[in-house]
Motif scaffolding. Structure first.
Motif, PDB file in Angstrom:
ATOM      1  N   SER A  67      10.277  10.534 -11.694  1.00  0.00           N
ATOM      2  CA  SER A  67      10.425  11.848 -12.320  1.00  0.00           C
ATOM      3  C   SER A  67       9.062  12.347 -12.800  1.00  0.00           C
ATOM      4  CB  SER A  67      11.406  11.774 -13.491  1.00  0.00           C
ATOM      5  OG  SER A  67      10.879  10.940 -14.523  1.00  0.00           O
ATOM      6  N   HIS A  68       8.993  13.610 -13.134  1.00  0.00           N
ATOM      7  CA  HIS A  68       7.719  14.181 -13.573  1.00  0.00           C
ATOM      8  C   HIS A  68       7.238  13.544 -14.875  1.00  0.00           C
ATOM      9  CE1 HIS A  68      10.685  16.453 -15.921  1.00  0.00           C
ATOM     10  NE2 HIS A  68       9.711  16.677 -16.786  1.00  0.00           N
ATOM     11  N   GLU A  69       8.174  12.986 -15.669  1.00  0.00           N
ATOM     12  CA  GLU A  69       7.789  12.347 -16.926  1.00  0.00           C
ATOM     13  C   GLU A  69       6.999  11.060 -16.705  1.00  0.00           C
ATOM     14  OE1 GLU A  69      11.491  11.749 -18.815  1.00  0.00           O
ATOM     15  OE2 GLU A  69      11.766  13.852 -19.385  1.00  0.00           O
ATOM     16  N   MET A  70       7.082  10.496 -15.516  1.00  0.00           N
ATOM     17  CA  MET A  70       6.389   9.232 -15.219  1.00  0.00           C
ATOM     18  C   MET A  70       4.938   9.444 -14.811  1.00  0.00           C
ATOM     19  SD  MET A  70       8.385   6.598 -15.637  1.00  0.00           S
ATOM     20  CE  MET A  70       7.633   5.350 -14.604  1.00  0.00           C
ATOM     21  N   GLU A  71       4.531  10.671 -14.581  1.00  0.00           N
ATOM     22  CA  GLU A  71       3.174  10.933 -14.078  1.00  0.00           C
ATOM     23  C   GLU A  71       2.078  10.391 -14.996  1.00  0.00           C
ATOM     24  OE1 GLU A  71      -0.581  13.092 -13.635  1.00  0.00           O
ATOM     25  OE2 GLU A  71       0.884  13.391 -15.243  1.00  0.00           O
ATOM     26  N   PRO A  72       2.128  10.608 -16.336  1.00  0.00           N
ATOM     27  CA  PRO A  72       1.082  10.033 -17.196  1.00  0.00           C
ATOM     28  C   PRO A  72       1.049   8.511 -17.148  1.00  0.00           C
ATOM     29  CG  PRO A  72       2.298  11.757 -18.347  1.00  0.00           C
ATOM     30  CD  PRO A  72       3.057  11.462 -17.102  1.00  0.00           C
ATOM     31  N   PHE A  73       2.238   7.891 -17.100  1.00  0.00           N
ATOM     32  CA  PHE A  73       2.291   6.426 -17.050  1.00  0.00           C
ATOM     33  C   PHE A  73       1.678   5.900 -15.753  1.00  0.00           C
ATOM     34  CE2 PHE A  73       4.516   2.564 -15.687  1.00  0.00           C
ATOM     35  CZ  PHE A  73       4.217   1.719 -16.748  1.00  0.00           C
ATOM     36  N   LEU A  74       2.012   6.526 -14.620  1.00  0.00           N
ATOM     37  CA  LEU A  74       1.471   6.081 -13.336  1.00  0.00           C
ATOM     38  C   LEU A  74      -0.042   6.275 -13.279  1.00  0.00           C
ATOM     39  CD1 LEU A  74       4.208   7.503 -10.950  1.00  0.00           C
ATOM     40  CD2 LEU A  74       3.908   5.140 -11.677  1.00  0.00           C
ATOM     41  N   ARG A  75      -0.501   7.349 -13.876  1.00  0.00           N
ATOM     42  CA  ARG A  75      -1.957   7.570 -13.908  1.00  0.00           C
ATOM     43  C   ARG A  75      -2.635   6.480 -14.738  1.00  0.00           C
ATOM     44  NH1 ARG A  75      -4.843  12.168 -13.019  1.00  0.00           N
ATOM     45  NH2 ARG A  75      -2.917  13.392 -12.955  1.00  0.00           N
ATOM     46  N   LYS A  76      -1.968   6.059 -15.814  1.00  0.00           N
ATOM     47  CA  LYS A  76      -2.518   4.992 -16.657  1.00  0.00           C
ATOM     48  C   LYS A  76      -2.571   3.675 -15.905  1.00  0.00           C
ATOM     49  CE  LYS A  76      -1.915   2.919 -21.229  1.00  0.00           C
ATOM     50  NZ  LYS A  76      -1.065   2.869 -22.447  1.00  0.00           N
ATOM     51  N   GLN A  77      -1.677   3.462 -14.937  1.00  0.00           N
ATOM     52  CA  GLN A  77      -1.667   2.230 -14.145  1.00  0.00           C
ATOM     53  C   GLN A  77      -2.670   2.265 -13.001  1.00  0.00           C
ATOM     54  OE1 GLN A  77       0.098  -0.106 -15.612  1.00  0.00           O
ATOM     55  NE2 GLN A  77       0.752   1.527 -16.991  1.00  0.00           N
ATOM     56  N   GLU A  92       0.840  -1.189   0.000  1.00  0.00           N
ATOM     57  CA  GLU A  92       0.000   0.000   0.000  1.00  0.00           C
ATOM     58  C   GLU A  92       0.877   1.242   0.000  1.00  0.00           C
ATOM     59  OE1 GLU A  92      -3.641   2.068   2.577  1.00  0.00           O
ATOM     60  OE2 GLU A  92      -2.640   0.240   3.284  1.00  0.00           O
ATOM     61  N   LEU A  93       0.566   2.172  -0.892  1.00  0.00           N
ATOM     62  CA  LEU A  93       1.295   3.428  -0.967  1.00  0.00           C
ATOM     63  C   LEU A  93       0.510   4.501  -0.223  1.00  0.00           C
ATOM     64  CD1 LEU A  93       2.371   3.393  -4.729  1.00  0.00           C
ATOM     65  CD2 LEU A  93       3.666   2.648  -2.742  1.00  0.00           C
ATOM     66  N   LYS A  94       1.211   5.227   0.619  1.00  0.00           N
ATOM     67  CA  LYS A  94       0.573   6.273   1.404  1.00  0.00           C
ATOM     68  C   LYS A  94       0.519   7.585   0.621  1.00  0.00           C
ATOM     69  CE  LYS A  94      -0.070   3.731   5.044  1.00  0.00           C
ATOM     70  NZ  LYS A  94      -1.447   3.369   5.482  1.00  0.00           N
ATOM     71  N   GLU A  95      -0.444   8.396   0.970  1.00  0.00           N
ATOM     72  CA  GLU A  95      -0.603   9.700   0.336  1.00  0.00           C
ATOM     73  C   GLU A  95       0.639  10.556   0.564  1.00  0.00           C
ATOM     74  OE1 GLU A  95      -3.487  13.657   0.759  1.00  0.00           O
ATOM     75  OE2 GLU A  95      -3.928  11.796   1.860  1.00  0.00           O
ATOM     76  N   GLY A  96       1.065  11.223  -0.485  1.00  0.00           N
ATOM     77  CA  GLY A  96       2.233  12.081  -0.376  1.00  0.00           C
ATOM     78  C   GLY A  96       3.090  12.026  -1.624  1.00  0.00           C
ATOM     79  N   PRO A  97       4.251  12.704  -1.617  1.00  0.00           N
ATOM     80  CA  PRO A  97       5.117  12.755  -2.800  1.00  0.00           C
ATOM     81  C   PRO A  97       5.798  11.412  -3.066  1.00  0.00           C
ATOM     82  CG  PRO A  97       6.177  13.852  -0.946  1.00  0.00           C
ATOM     83  CD  PRO A  97       4.784  13.524  -0.507  1.00  0.00           C
ATOM     84  N   LEU A  98       5.947  11.091  -4.333  1.00  0.00           N
ATOM     85  CA  LEU A  98       6.669   9.902  -4.775  1.00  0.00           C
ATOM     86  C   LEU A  98       7.953  10.388  -5.448  1.00  0.00           C
ATOM     87  CD1 LEU A  98       3.681   7.856  -6.303  1.00  0.00           C
ATOM     88  CD2 LEU A  98       4.696   7.624  -4.028  1.00  0.00           C
ATOM     89  N   GLU A  99       8.947  10.646  -4.633  1.00  0.00           N
ATOM     90  CA  GLU A  99      10.158  11.285  -5.123  1.00  0.00           C
ATOM     91  C   GLU A  99      11.014  10.369  -5.989  1.00  0.00           C
ATOM     92  OE1 GLU A  99      12.159  12.758  -1.733  1.00  0.00           O
ATOM     93  OE2 GLU A  99      10.633  14.286  -1.265  1.00  0.00           O
ATOM     94  N   GLN A 100      10.746   9.071  -5.943  1.00  0.00           N
ATOM     95  CA  GLN A 100      11.541   8.160  -6.770  1.00  0.00           C
ATOM     96  C   GLN A 100      11.164   8.234  -8.240  1.00  0.00           C
ATOM     97  OE1 GLN A 100       9.276   7.354  -4.509  1.00  0.00           O
ATOM     98  NE2 GLN A 100       8.371   5.332  -4.834  1.00  0.00           N
ATOM     99  N   ARG A 135      -0.743  13.289  -9.231  1.00  0.00           N
ATOM    100  CA  ARG A 135      -0.754  14.594  -9.872  1.00  0.00           C
ATOM    101  C   ARG A 135       0.642  15.195  -9.737  1.00  0.00           C
ATOM    102  NH1 ARG A 135      -4.051  18.352  -5.455  1.00  0.00           N
ATOM    103  NH2 ARG A 135      -2.465  18.183  -3.794  1.00  0.00           N
ATOM    104  N   LEU A 136       0.888  16.243 -10.536  1.00  0.00           N
ATOM    105  CA  LEU A 136       2.152  16.952 -10.451  1.00  0.00           C
ATOM    106  C   LEU A 136       1.982  18.166  -9.538  1.00  0.00           C
ATOM    107  CD1 LEU A 136       3.632  16.927 -14.074  1.00  0.00           C
ATOM    108  CD2 LEU A 136       4.502  15.760 -12.052  1.00  0.00           C
ATOM    109  N   ASN A 137       2.857  18.246  -8.547  1.00  0.00           N
ATOM    110  CA  ASN A 137       2.844  19.373  -7.610  1.00  0.00           C
ATOM    111  C   ASN A 137       4.234  20.002  -7.616  1.00  0.00           C
ATOM    112  OD1 ASN A 137       2.387  21.221  -5.622  1.00  0.00           O
ATOM    113  ND2 ASN A 137       2.087  19.724  -3.977  1.00  0.00           N
ATOM    114  N   LYS A 138       4.349  21.114  -8.345  1.00  0.00           N
ATOM    115  CA  LYS A 138       5.631  21.809  -8.481  1.00  0.00           C
ATOM    116  C   LYS A 138       6.717  20.880  -9.042  1.00  0.00           C
ATOM    117  CE  LYS A 138       4.700  25.040  -4.716  1.00  0.00           C
ATOM    118  NZ  LYS A 138       5.175  25.608  -3.424  1.00  0.00           N
ATOM    119  N   GLY A 139       6.330  20.098 -10.039  1.00  0.00           N
ATOM    120  CA  GLY A 139       7.269  19.216 -10.709  1.00  0.00           C
ATOM    121  C   GLY A 139       7.540  17.906  -9.996  1.00  0.00           C
ATOM    122  N   VAL A 140       6.858  17.646  -8.883  1.00  0.00           N
ATOM    123  CA  VAL A 140       7.038  16.418  -8.118  1.00  0.00           C
ATOM    124  C   VAL A 140       5.773  15.582  -8.218  1.00  0.00           C
ATOM    125  CG1 VAL A 140       7.494  15.411  -5.847  1.00  0.00           C
ATOM    126  CG2 VAL A 140       8.618  17.547  -6.518  1.00  0.00           C
TER     127      VAL A 140
END
Length: 246
Positions: A147-157, A137-145, A162-167
């Motif tokens: 990059s911002h380029e992975m956000e669309p892929f993670l959303r697809k999974q 289980e992943l907890k709410e908060g930043p996923l610093e591991q 979301r992106l918050n100041k590039g994080v």
């Protein structure tokens, strides 16, 4: 109306696989291995990956030969009765070629073969359909591991990100997989991206029966052994499971 004379003609030609020739070559190679090696083993395996099998072949290349062909082809090469067996006693060995099994011909002593199978390590990630051994289980908060380029892929999974100041940020708690349930394709991809292995399938090769050329006898190959599967990511796991397939 559609004309019956207009027919599509395929100009490409495909060669048929020389199945009989290929099988005959395997039979010849097995019979040649019988003459060149002092012992033959029947082993069974589970969840074996091609790359891991290649690594095992490389370790045994100088003194041994592994065959994973069709069961009937290998049985024919060994002989299925006393009348057509390649060497005395081999028809008894062929009866153990059932299911996911293969042949190992070697000049190594019995203890060295058993030690090699015990010490062999297989490293790999879980795949779709594997059973999770624990809940991730992943907890709410930043996923610093990520990059911002992975956000669309993670959303697809299926991750609520979301992106918050590039994080990349997880806006709510998310269960990637649950213990005892098979992994979905999305969950398997997510775990690979995270470098996390929540599933530990045992890659094992169990030595079943051993035939010795010197006296043409058939005997048990010893205790059932597993290939130890280790994974190093956020955590280190070790699996040691003795499984009998006989």
């Amino acid at each position: 109306p559609k004309s019956k004379r207009n027919r599509s003609v395929t100009l490409s030609k495909t060669k048929k696989k020389p199945g009989l020739e290929r099988k005959g070559k395997v039979v010849t190679e097995i019979k040649d291995a019988i003459e060149r090696h002092s012992s033959a083993y029947v082993f069974t395996y589970n969840n074996m990956r091609n790359q891991k099998l290649k690594d095992l072949r490389d370790q045994l290349k100088s003194s041994s030969r592994i065959f994973l062909a069709g069961k009937k082809v290998m049985q024919i090469a060994l002989g299925r009765s006393p009348a057509d067996e390649a060497k005395t006693g081999l028809h008894k060995l062929s009866k153990f070629l059932q299911g996911a099994s293969g042949l190992l011909f070697t000049n190594l002593p019995r203890d060295d073969v058993e030690r090699l199978f015990r010490e062999f390590e297989a490293n790999d990630f879980a795949r779709t359909g594997s059973i999770a051994t624990q809940t991730v289980e992943l907890k709410e908060g930043p996923l610093e591991q990520f990059s911002h380029e992975m956000e669309p892929f993670l959303r697809k999974q299926g991750l609520p990100v979301r992106l918050n100041k590039g994080v990349v940020e997880l806006v709510a708690d998310h269960v990637v997989c649950e213990e005892g349930k098979p992994l979905s394709p999305e969950a398997a991809h997510t775990l690979v991206c995270m470098g996390y292995c929540a599933v530990l399938p045992t890659y094992y090769a169990c030595l079943g029966r051993r035939w010795r050329r010197s006296d043409c006898t058939l005997s048990a190959a010893g205790r059932p052994m597993t290939l130890k599967c280790t994974r190093k990511a956020w955590r280190t796991w070790e699996v040691r499971k003795l499984t009998s397939l006989l």
